[in-house]
Scaffold this motif. Structure first.
Motif, PDB file in Angstrom:
ATOM      1  N   UNK A  79       0.831  -1.208   0.000  1.00  0.00           N
ATOM      2  CA  UNK A  79       0.000   0.000   0.000  1.00  0.00           C
ATOM      3  C   UNK A  79       0.864   1.256   0.000  1.00  0.00           C
ATOM      4  N   UNK A  80       1.987   1.205   0.728  1.00  0.00           N
ATOM      5  CA  UNK A  80       2.894   2.355   0.760  1.00  0.00           C
ATOM      6  C   UNK A  80       3.491   2.625  -0.618  1.00  0.00           C
ATOM      7  N   UNK A  81       3.804   1.551  -1.347  1.00  0.00           N
ATOM      8  CA  UNK A  81       4.308   1.736  -2.710  1.00  0.00           C
ATOM      9  C   UNK A  81       3.226   2.337  -3.603  1.00  0.00           C
ATOM     10  N   UNK A  82       1.994   1.884  -3.424  1.00  0.00           N
ATOM     11  CA  UNK A  82       0.900   2.407  -4.231  1.00  0.00           C
ATOM     12  C   UNK A  82       0.710   3.903  -4.004  1.00  0.00           C
ATOM     13  N   UNK A  83       0.945   4.353  -2.786  1.00  0.00           N
ATOM     14  CA  UNK A  83       0.770   5.775  -2.467  1.00  0.00           C
ATOM     15  C   UNK A  83       2.052   6.583  -2.667  1.00  0.00           C
ATOM     16  N   UNK A  84       3.120   5.921  -3.120  1.00  0.00           N
ATOM     17  CA  UNK A  84       4.373   6.631  -3.381  1.00  0.00           C
ATOM     18  C   UNK A  84       4.244   7.364  -4.721  1.00  0.00           C
ATOM     19  N   UNK A  85       4.612   8.647  -4.796  1.00  0.00           N
ATOM     20  CA  UNK A  85       4.381   9.420  -6.021  1.00  0.00           C
ATOM     21  C   UNK A  85       5.158   8.925  -7.240  1.00  0.00           C
ATOM     22  N   UNK A  86       6.265   8.208  -7.042  1.00  0.00           N
ATOM     23  CA  UNK A  86       7.065   7.699  -8.160  1.00  0.00           C
ATOM     24  C   UNK A  86       6.763   6.223  -8.416  1.00  0.00           C
ATOM     25  N   UNK A  87       6.744   5.407  -7.363  1.00  0.00           N
ATOM     26  CA  UNK A  87       6.544   3.970  -7.521  1.00  0.00           C
ATOM     27  C   UNK A  87       5.160   3.628  -8.055  1.00  0.00           C
ATOM     28  N   UNK A  88       4.189   4.509  -7.845  1.00  0.00           N
ATOM     29  CA  UNK A  88       2.839   4.269  -8.340  1.00  0.00           C
ATOM     30  C   UNK A  88       2.837   3.962  -9.832  1.00  0.00           C
TER      31      UNK A  88
END
Length: 325
Positions: A79-88
């Motif tokens: 979920x943290x990756x999904x909300x990361x502005x680049x990793x999304x």
């Protein structure tokens, strides 16, 4: 080292296993398809294509299994990756990998390619809507968050027709192609605004500059599949890819001073797309020069992927990846 400490270390490694690993699969399947594109002109390329396909399939199983395990054990990290502005923007590499797999399987194993393509197409549709909805939601993005990696959802859409037309999904292929092209135009404007008027892209993400080559190169291949020939629009697309390739080539010396990161795999798929487009264009217009360009780019692609694979394994043994950022 105690057993508990070893367990904590393994636990931490899995938690920080990044979604960007799926970009590795794009590069590997890209090599497979580039060899396949070379085969009509160079018979020696087909065995290499088949070998690269099996390596890519094995890598897909390994990378997907590990990320699925992460999702089960560390859903908050996903979920943290999904909300990361680049990793999304890297989440669509999952569905893109399925689409590239289906394209690679369409020749030797057409019965398997169909279901894989449908899964990739549906996943790409869902992820495109979800990612773009995330971009235009109430979240606040900074200019520094914007990199050429944001092209990935658009590139994924124009990959759909490459195998989709052959499998009989013509109207669906036009739908995804249209979506990919409009988002490419919008994002291209935003990315160039960021590159010209704002701070340079951070070194860790600088290799994503090469992604500029991929959208027009893939769009050319898809457009050829959709229309069945070369017209002025097709010529513009392939030559746009060459223009971006020249622009990126001038920037590549900067890579010598940068530390390795998984983002370096962004070098691979655009080269594969350019090689495939060159082979296709050369054969379509009867230009040996363009086929030679495709062969040169294919050689560069093989060297790049071999170097990236070696550097990734080395980084893994040194603990330089899969750790907190």
């Amino acid at each position: 080292m105690t057993e508990a400490a070893t367990g904590d270390r393994a636990h931490g490694w899995l938690e920080h296993y990044p979604v960007t690993f799926f970009a590795v699969l794009m590069g590997l399947f890209g090599v497979t398809l580039a060899f396949h594109a070379a085969a009509p002109s160079y018979l020696w390329a087909e065995p290499f294509a088949l070998g690269a396909l099996w390596i890519s399939l094995a890598a897909f199983v390994l990378i997907s299994a590990i990320y699925l395990l992460k999702a089960l054990r560390h859903p908050r990290a996903v979920a943290a990756e999904w909300h990361h502005p680049v990793k999304l923007a890297f989440f669509p590499t999952i569905s893109i990998s399925l689409l590239l797999m289906a394209t690679a399987l369409a020749g030797p194993y057409p019965g398997i390619a169909g279901p894989v393509w449908v899964a990739g197409m549906l996943g790409q549709g869902v992820l495109t809507v979800a990612v773009i909805s995330g971009w235009i939601s109430h979240r606040s993005f900074q200019v520094g968050h914007l990199t050429p990696a944001w092209f990935i959802p658009a590139v994924g859409n124009v990959i759909v027709p490459v195998a989709g037309v052959q499998l009989g999904w013509v109207e669906v292929s036009w739908l995804f192609f249209s979506a990919g092209m409009i988002f490419w135009v919008v994002l291209l404007t935003l990315v160039f605004n960021r590159l010209i008027f704002h701070d340079p892209i951070p070194g860790r993400l600088f290799p994503t500059m090469v992604i500029l080559i991929a959208p027009p190169a893939v769009a050319f291949v898809a457009y050829m599949r959709l229309t069945g020939g070369v017209d002025p629009a097709a010529r513009m697309l392939v030559n746009m890819a060459y223009v971006f390739a020249a622009l990126v080539l001038v920037q590549l010396p900067k890579l010598r001073t940068l530390p390795f990161a998984l983002s370096w795999w962004a070098l691979s798929f655009p080269l594969a797309a350019l090689s495939i487009a060159s082979f296709g264009y050369g054969r379509a217009i009867g230009s040996p020069a363009h086929e030679v360009i495709g062969l040169i780019v294919l050689g560069a692609l093989v060297l790049v992927v071999a170097g990236l694979a070696f550097r990734t394994l080395l980084a893994a043994t040194r603990g330089e990846i899969c750790r907190p950022e």
